[in-house]
Design a protein around this motif. Structure first.
Motif, PDB file in Angstrom:
ATOM      1  N   GLU A 160       0.878  -0.120  -3.218  1.00 38.14           N
ATOM      2  CA  GLU A 160       0.461  -0.391  -1.853  1.00 38.14           C
ATOM      3  C   GLU A 160       1.568   0.045  -0.899  1.00 38.14           C
ATOM      4  OE1 GLU A 160      -2.452  -1.272  -0.994  1.00 38.14           O
ATOM      5  OE2 GLU A 160      -3.291  -1.798  -2.949  1.00 38.14           O
ATOM      6  N   ARG A 161       1.401  -0.261   0.381  1.00 40.42           N
ATOM      7  CA  ARG A 161       2.377   0.144   1.386  1.00 40.42           C
ATOM      8  C   ARG A 161       2.943  -1.082   2.107  1.00 40.42           C
ATOM      9  NH1 ARG A 161       1.445   5.610   2.993  1.00 40.42           N
ATOM     10  NH2 ARG A 161       0.483   6.647   1.200  1.00 40.42           N
ATOM     11  N   TRP A 162       4.257  -1.081   2.303  1.00 36.40           N
ATOM     12  CA  TRP A 162       4.874  -2.050   3.199  1.00 36.40           C
ATOM     13  C   TRP A 162       4.568  -1.644   4.635  1.00 36.40           C
ATOM     14  CZ3 TRP A 162       6.240  -6.442   1.243  1.00 36.40           C
ATOM     15  CH2 TRP A 162       6.799  -6.535  -0.047  1.00 36.40           C
TER      16      TRP A 162
ATOM     17  N   SER B 279       6.615   2.449   3.392  1.00 36.69           N
ATOM     18  CA  SER B 279       7.229   2.690   2.085  1.00 36.69           C
ATOM     19  C   SER B 279       6.372   2.093   0.968  1.00 36.69           C
ATOM     20  CB  SER B 279       8.639   2.104   2.040  1.00 36.69           C
ATOM     21  OG  SER B 279       8.612   0.702   2.251  1.00 36.69           O
TER      22      SER B 279
ATOM     23  N   ARG C  28       5.035  -0.083  -1.962  1.00 39.69           N
ATOM     24  CA  ARG C  28       5.177  -1.419  -2.540  1.00 39.69           C
ATOM     25  C   ARG C  28       4.554  -1.391  -3.932  1.00 39.69           C
ATOM     26  NH1 ARG C  28       2.029  -5.853  -3.363  1.00 39.69           N
ATOM     27  NH2 ARG C  28       0.324  -5.248  -1.979  1.00 39.69           N
TER      28      ARG C  28
ATOM     29  N   SER D 267      -1.356  -8.654  -4.030  1.00 38.38           N
ATOM     30  CA  SER D 267      -2.553  -7.962  -3.545  1.00 38.38           C
ATOM     31  C   SER D 267      -3.802  -8.801  -3.766  1.00 38.38           C
ATOM     32  CB  SER D 267      -2.711  -6.615  -4.257  1.00 38.38           C
ATOM     33  OG  SER D 267      -1.573  -5.808  -4.092  1.00 38.38           O
TER      34      SER D 267
END
Length: 250
Positions: A156-158, A162, A164, A214
């Protein structure tokens, strides 16, 4: 520059995100994209129904233009689904939605990785179809040093954009790698072996995903049914392969 990042010499390789995909795609024959919550899970649900799924990396007005050009329906965000536009990134919603022959499915993670594959064959893997994917790959000669396969956990994305690393994608990738090993492809890179070990060492997959970061995001947001669909381990026998810009059953 020395290609230490390529995991050279191993038939089955593993890495994370679009950058890892773009790097390993230079040295493998096939790329397996794993985005459990929820791109590749949604792909399996749609392709099971006979839908051609066109990945698209952005959920903006350009996605609508792209869908119109293909005469396809456009999947919207989970909360944006309506009775007249019931297709979304939610696999549970896709299961309930009426059949559509073509669907554009935007995803900044899974779709971006599919686009990074270059000339490599691209397969959509998930917990739902992990064994089917492993069997299909082995049956077509993938997973050897001469014809290596890379399994990519999307992550996933922070908020800053960036990567995750996400537990559900580690487990989904590990499930595909474990299946490859079961079907005789046992020359795993250390990275791939550790992903397979994470899957094998998790006694309760559904619980682990539900309580992961998530999973909690979706459950707390009212989408526990998406997590339930995503953790139907090996319930699906469809192997979606990207062909002429769309995922279709192999």
């Amino acid at each position: 520059m020395e290609n230490w990042w390529a995991q050279t010499g191993h038939g089955v390789r593993f890495d994370w995100g679009p950058v890892g995909a773009a790097r390993l795609a230079q040295d493998v024959g096939c790329l397996v994209v794993v985005d459990v919550l929820s791109f590749t899970t949604s792909v399996t649900v749609a392709v099971e129904k006979g839908t051609l799924v066109h990945p698209y990396p952005w959920r903006d007005e350009s996605a609508r233009v792209f869908a119109d050009r293909l005469s396809a329906d456009l999947a919207v965000g989970r909360s944006a689904a309506t009775p007249t536009s019931p297709w979304s990134l939610s696999p549970a919603a896709l299961r309930r939605a009426p059949f559509t022959p073509r669907l554009v499915l935007p995803s900044p993670n899974g779709s971006t990785i599919a686009a990074a594959a270059g000339a490599s064959t691209v397969v959509a893997g998930s917990l739902r179809n992990a064994d089917a994917v492993g069997r299909w790959l082995a049956g077509r000669g993938y997973g050897t040093p001469g014809r290596p396969v890379a399994v990519i956990a999307s992550g996933e994305r922070w908020p800053d954009g960036s990567l995750r690393p996400a537990l559900e994608d580690l487990l989904g990738a590990g499930a595909v790698i474990a299946s490859l090993r079961t079907h005789g492809r046992d020359l795993l890179s250390p990275e791939a072996a550790m992903a397979a070990a994470a899957f094998a060492g998790t006694a309760e997959i559904a619980g682990a995903v539900s309580h992961s970061a998530s999973g909690r995001e979706l459950v707390d947001g009212g989408y526990a049914d998406d997590v339930a669909v995503a953790t139907e381990t090996d319930a699906c026998t469809v192997v979606p392969v990207l062909t002429d810009g769309a995922f279709t059953a192999a």
